[in-house]
Design a protein around this motif. Structure first.
Motif, PDB file in Angstrom:
ATOM      1  N   VAL A  68       2.632  -1.058  -6.039  1.00 33.10           N
ATOM      2  CA  VAL A  68       2.904   0.100  -5.016  1.00 33.10           C
ATOM      3  C   VAL A  68       1.375   0.819  -5.225  1.00 33.10           C
ATOM      4  N   GLY A  69       1.064   1.347  -4.242  1.00 35.63           N
ATOM      5  CA  GLY A  69       0.256   2.113  -3.650  1.00 35.63           C
ATOM      6  C   GLY A  69      -1.293   1.479  -4.115  1.00 35.63           C
ATOM      7  N   VAL A  70      -1.185   0.158  -3.791  1.00 38.45           N
ATOM      8  CA  VAL A  70      -2.560  -0.529  -3.868  1.00 38.45           C
ATOM      9  C   VAL A  70      -3.332   0.255  -2.840  1.00 38.45           C
ATOM     10  N   ARG A  71      -4.783  -0.168  -2.960  1.00 41.71           N
ATOM     11  CA  ARG A  71      -5.889   0.754  -2.420  1.00 41.71           C
ATOM     12  C   ARG A  71      -7.350  -0.246  -3.202  1.00 41.71           C
ATOM     13  N   THR A  93       0.762  -1.486   0.179  1.00 40.35           N
ATOM     14  CA  THR A  93      -0.278  -0.187  -0.555  1.00 40.35           C
ATOM     15  C   THR A  93       0.623   1.527   0.024  1.00 40.35           C
ATOM     16  N   CYS A  94       2.650   1.312   0.385  1.00 38.45           N
ATOM     17  CA  CYS A  94       3.238   2.231   0.790  1.00 38.45           C
ATOM     18  C   CYS A  94       3.227   3.019  -0.851  1.00 38.45           C
ATOM     19  N   GLU A  95       3.289   3.979  -1.120  1.00 41.50           N
ATOM     20  CA  GLU A  95       4.710   4.454  -2.460  1.00 41.50           C
ATOM     21  C   GLU A  95       4.985   4.521  -3.411  1.00 41.50           C
ATOM     22  N   ALA A  96       6.478   4.159  -2.285  1.00 40.25           N
ATOM     23  CA  ALA A  96       7.546   4.029  -2.356  1.00 40.25           C
ATOM     24  C   ALA A  96       7.884   2.677  -1.718  1.00 40.25           C
ATOM     25  N   ILE A  97       9.279   2.056  -2.113  1.00 42.74           N
ATOM     26  CA  ILE A  97       9.683   1.256  -1.576  1.00 42.74           C
ATOM     27  C   ILE A  97      11.664   1.587  -0.732  1.00 42.74           C
ATOM     28  N   PRO A  98      11.981   1.597   0.158  1.00 42.14           N
ATOM     29  CA  PRO A  98      13.077   2.136   0.567  1.00 42.14           C
ATOM     30  C   PRO A  98      14.102   1.843   0.018  1.00 42.14           C
ATOM     31  N   THR A 129     -13.014  -3.560  -5.634  1.00 42.01           N
ATOM     32  CA  THR A 129     -11.963  -3.387  -6.749  1.00 42.01           C
ATOM     33  C   THR A 129     -11.103  -2.819  -6.257  1.00 42.01           C
ATOM     34  N   ILE A 130      -9.050  -3.136  -6.783  1.00 42.29           N
ATOM     35  CA  ILE A 130      -8.612  -2.275  -6.028  1.00 42.29           C
ATOM     36  C   ILE A 130      -7.634  -2.230  -6.810  1.00 42.29           C
ATOM     37  N   ILE A 131      -6.655  -1.348  -7.040  1.00 49.27           N
ATOM     38  CA  ILE A 131      -5.904  -0.529  -7.942  1.00 49.27           C
ATOM     39  C   ILE A 131      -4.297  -0.425  -7.506  1.00 49.27           C
ATOM     40  N   GLY A 132      -3.345  -0.459  -8.361  1.00 48.94           N
ATOM     41  CA  GLY A 132      -2.484  -0.273  -7.960  1.00 48.94           C
ATOM     42  C   GLY A 132      -1.274   0.020  -8.834  1.00 48.94           C
ATOM     43  N   THR A 133      -0.098   0.927  -9.108  1.00 51.77           N
ATOM     44  CA  THR A 133       0.697   1.170  -9.676  1.00 51.77           C
ATOM     45  C   THR A 133       2.062  -0.047  -9.943  1.00 51.77           C
ATOM     46  N   ALA A 134       1.955  -0.413 -11.184  1.00 54.78           N
ATOM     47  CA  ALA A 134       2.489  -1.518 -11.764  1.00 54.78           C
ATOM     48  C   ALA A 134       4.224  -0.803 -11.628  1.00 54.78           C
TER      49      ALA A 134
END
Length: 86
Positions: free
Chosen positions: A64-67, A5-10, A77-82
């Motif tokens: 990332v950003g799965v919501r 669900t995070c927008e970034a990956i450390p 319905t879920i959506i995220g950014t590949a």
């Protein structure tokens, strides 16, 4: 495959590929609260597997950003950014 669900990956620089999504269409039945919770957990597992498959198909390393985009009863319905790692 990382799904978060995070927008970034450390520690990772990301290249955005595009959106991935999945939906379930389940008809709620007259069942116990415990069984409904189990069905929701099962649905979320299936949705996560679906977006993982879609992301892999476009060459992504993570989503990332799965919501949730839409939730109505058991219809989710879920959506995220590949993304790819640079």
């Amino acid at each position: 495959m990382i799904v978060t669900t995070c927008e970034a990956i450390p520690g990772k620089e990301l290249e955005y590929i595009g959106l991935v999504s999945s939906a379930t269409d389940r008809t709620p039945t007259n069942i116990s609260k415990k069984k409904r919770i189990e069905q929701c957990q099962e649905a979320m597992k299936e949705l996560t597997e679906d977006i993982t498959y879609s992301a892999t198909a476009v060459g992504a390393d993570a989503v990332v950003g799965v919501r949730p985009l839409h939730v109505q009863g058991m219809n989710i319905t879920i959506i995220g950014t590949a993304v790819k790692f640079k």
